[in-house]
Design a protein around this motif. Structure first.
Motif, short mmCIF file in Angstrom:
data_model
loop_
_atom_site.label_atom_id
_atom_site.label_comp_id
_atom_site.label_asym_id
_atom_site.label_seq_id
_atom_site.Cartn_x
_atom_site.Cartn_y
_atom_site.Cartn_z
N ASN A 1 -9.59 -15.43 7.68
CA ASN A 1 -9.11 -15.01 6.53
C ASN A 1 -10.46 -14.43 5.59
N ASN A 2 -10.32 -13.61 4.70
CA ASN A 2 -11.50 -13.29 3.96
C ASN A 2 -11.15 -12.46 2.67
N GLY A 3 -11.67 -13.09 1.52
CA GLY A 3 -11.64 -12.57 0.12
C GLY A 3 -10.28 -12.22 -0.16
N THR A 4 -10.11 -11.23 -1.25
CA THR A 4 -8.95 -10.90 -1.75
C THR A 4 -8.82 -9.48 -1.24
N ARG A 5 -7.27 -9.05 -1.49
CA ARG A 5 -6.82 -7.84 -1.06
C ARG A 5 -7.47 -6.57 -2.11
N ASN A 6 -7.17 -5.36 -1.42
CA ASN A 6 -7.37 -4.22 -2.43
C ASN A 6 -6.18 -4.18 -3.76
N THR A 7 -6.76 -4.35 -4.83
CA THR A 7 -5.92 -4.28 -6.14
C THR A 7 -5.03 -3.04 -6.12
N ASN A 8 -5.51 -1.87 -5.43
CA ASN A 8 -4.63 -0.54 -5.42
C ASN A 8 -3.50 -0.67 -4.34
N ILE A 9 -3.35 -1.84 -3.60
CA ILE A 9 -2.27 -1.72 -2.70
C ILE A 9 -0.83 -1.89 -3.60
N GLU A 10 0.00 -1.23 -3.11
CA GLU A 10 1.21 -0.74 -3.91
C GLU A 10 2.37 -1.63 -3.43
N ASN A 11 2.42 -2.04 -2.24
CA ASN A 11 3.62 -2.46 -1.62
C ASN A 11 3.70 -3.93 -1.58
N LEU A 12 2.83 -4.72 -2.01
CA LEU A 12 2.56 -6.17 -2.02
C LEU A 12 2.55 -6.69 -3.36
N LEU B 1 0.51 -11.53 5.57
CA LEU B 1 0.12 -13.10 5.31
C LEU B 1 -1.05 -13.31 4.43
N GLY B 2 -0.96 -14.14 3.66
CA GLY B 2 -2.19 -14.85 2.89
C GLY B 2 -2.53 -16.29 3.36
N THR B 3 -3.51 -16.88 2.51
CA THR B 3 -3.70 -18.28 3.00
C THR B 3 -2.78 -19.14 1.94
N PRO B 4 -2.41 -20.30 2.34
CA PRO B 4 -3.08 -21.07 3.21
C PRO B 4 -2.44 -21.00 4.96
N GLY B 5 -3.28 -21.38 5.77
CA GLY B 5 -2.79 -21.34 7.13
C GLY B 5 -3.66 -22.06 8.08
N ASN C 1 0.90 -8.62 -6.39
CA ASN C 1 -0.22 -9.41 -6.64
C ASN C 1 -1.27 -9.20 -5.42
N PRO C 2 -1.72 -8.02 -5.00
CA PRO C 2 -2.29 -8.02 -3.82
C PRO C 2 -3.85 -8.55 -4.15
N GLY C 3 -4.26 -8.39 -5.53
CA GLY C 3 -5.91 -8.90 -5.66
C GLY C 3 -5.91 -10.44 -6.05
N GLY C 4 -4.62 -11.12 -5.96
CA GLY C 4 -4.69 -12.46 -5.83
C GLY C 4 -4.36 -13.16 -4.52
N GLU C 5 -4.23 -12.28 -3.39
CA GLU C 5 -3.95 -12.79 -2.27
C GLU C 5 -5.05 -12.44 -1.04
N GLY D 1 -0.10 -19.23 7.88
CA GLY D 1 -0.33 -18.30 7.02
C GLY D 1 0.86 -18.12 6.12
N THR D 2 0.71 -17.76 4.69
CA THR D 2 1.95 -17.79 3.87
C THR D 2 2.30 -16.17 3.54
N PRO D 3 3.48 -15.92 3.79
CA PRO D 3 4.02 -14.86 3.62
C PRO D 3 3.72 -14.14 2.19
N ILE D 4 3.49 -12.84 2.02
CA ILE D 4 3.12 -12.27 0.75
C ILE D 4 4.54 -11.27 0.64
N ALA D 5 5.19 -11.42 -0.64
CA ALA D 5 6.17 -10.96 -1.04
C ALA D 5 6.04 -9.02 -1.09
N PHE D 6 7.07 -8.27 -0.77
CA PHE D 6 6.97 -7.01 -0.84
C PHE D 6 7.57 -6.71 -2.39
N MET D 7 6.87 -5.55 -2.81
CA MET D 7 7.32 -5.15 -4.25
C MET D 7 8.60 -4.51 -4.23
#
Length: 290
Positions: A4-15, A78-82, A17-21, A85-91
């Motif tokens: 795992n690494n860092g936070t995701r791109n804040t421009n991602i539209e289908n997840l 998926l996001g952390t922890p793992g 709060n991607p910037g917090g995952e 892994g923790t599933p990330i909800a879809f928008m």
């Protein structure tokens, strides 16, 4: 095995709060039933850039040097922890089977990994795919492959074709040039044949916009040992790829390879992946001599 690494791109539209995952992926390996196993290799870029309202055909162009069978399915990002892994909800408006907005959904071939769809608007989305690796019917390993897909709403470039209108499940048109007695072409992309027979076919490429096309088949040597893929006129508007193969009894089953075609448009090149499959029958066996 996980990463795992860092936070995701804040421009991602289908997840949500991607910037917090975080980005989280993992692989599994059962080295008890598959000692010395090799993971499949993926030869297609996981960051496709596409044009809205243009049919897109994407393949991972995978190959497994052990000859293991691969099975593809959509995976929840998926996001952390793992682990696991923790599933990330879809928008709202997106889901596991519809991770981006399209004109008519996604045609997903789970045995070849080919995804075919027409994005209907500009968007930046994550598509996560789980690849399961089977040997003699037993699951020996899994891989998660995440793709960040960017669709440009304004580009007008049209992807390369094989001279016929591309459709899901029939995007290519192979021309048989050598066909042994057992060879049977079942559709524009598929062949059935017996081991120790031989087959050759050409695939002719063109571009609706008149762009130059570069083609490659990066997984054919691993996916189909002994096969050859030669190219004439690469980097011109009409390159031709020629595939030849004489499978052995060890090649029985479904054998898949991909041809990747890219034009030289600017600023966004048109890329199309054409998947071909050759099914080799089991060699007949009459049993022990009396």
């Amino acid at each position: 095995m996980h990463w795992n690494n860092g936070t995701r791109n804040t421009n991602i539209e289908n997840l949500v709060n991607p910037g917090g995952e975080n980005i989280y992926i993992q692989n599994t390996l059962n080295n008890v039933i598959a000692p010395g196993n090799n993971s499949p290799q993926f030869f297609a870029s996981p960051t496709p850039y596409l044009c809205a309202n243009n049919l897109a055909i994407y393949s991972h162009a995978a190959a497994d040097s052990d000859g293991d069978s691969l099975y593809y399915s959509f995976n929840q990002p998926l996001g952390t922890p793992g682990p696991p892994g923790t599933p990330i909800a879809f928008m709202p408006g997106f889901s596991l089977n519809d991770p981006l907005t399209t004109t008519a959904g996604i045609n997903f071939d789970q045995t070849t990994g080919e995804m075919c769809f027409t994005p209907d608007q500009g968007q930046t989305v994550i598509i996560s795919v789980l690849i399961e690796e089977f040997r003699n019917g037993l699951l020996v390993g899994t891989q998660i492959r995440e793709m960040q897909v960017i669709v440009d709403p304004a580009c007008t470039n049209t992807n390369p074709t094989t001279g016929v209108a591309a459709t899901c499940g029939g995007a290519a048109s192979l021309n048989l040039t050598t066909a042994g007695p057992s060879v049977n072409q079942t559709d524009p992309n598929s062949i059935l044949m017996c081991p120790d027979d031989n087959v050759c076919f050409d695939v002719n490429f063109s571009d609706p916009d008149g762009d130059n096309i570069t083609i490659s088949s990066p997984n054919v040597a691993i996916a189909m040992p002994g096969a050859t893929f030669t190219i004439v006129g690469n980097g011109t508007p009409n390159p031709v790829g020629t595939f030849c193969w004489t499978p052995t009894p060890l090649d029985s089953g479904l054998n898949v390879f991909a041809i990747i075609a890219e034009d030289d448009a600017c600023p966004i090149i048109g890329t199309q992946t054409f998947v071909f499959d050759v099914t080799v029958f089991d060699e007949p066996y009459a049993g022990l001599d009396d």
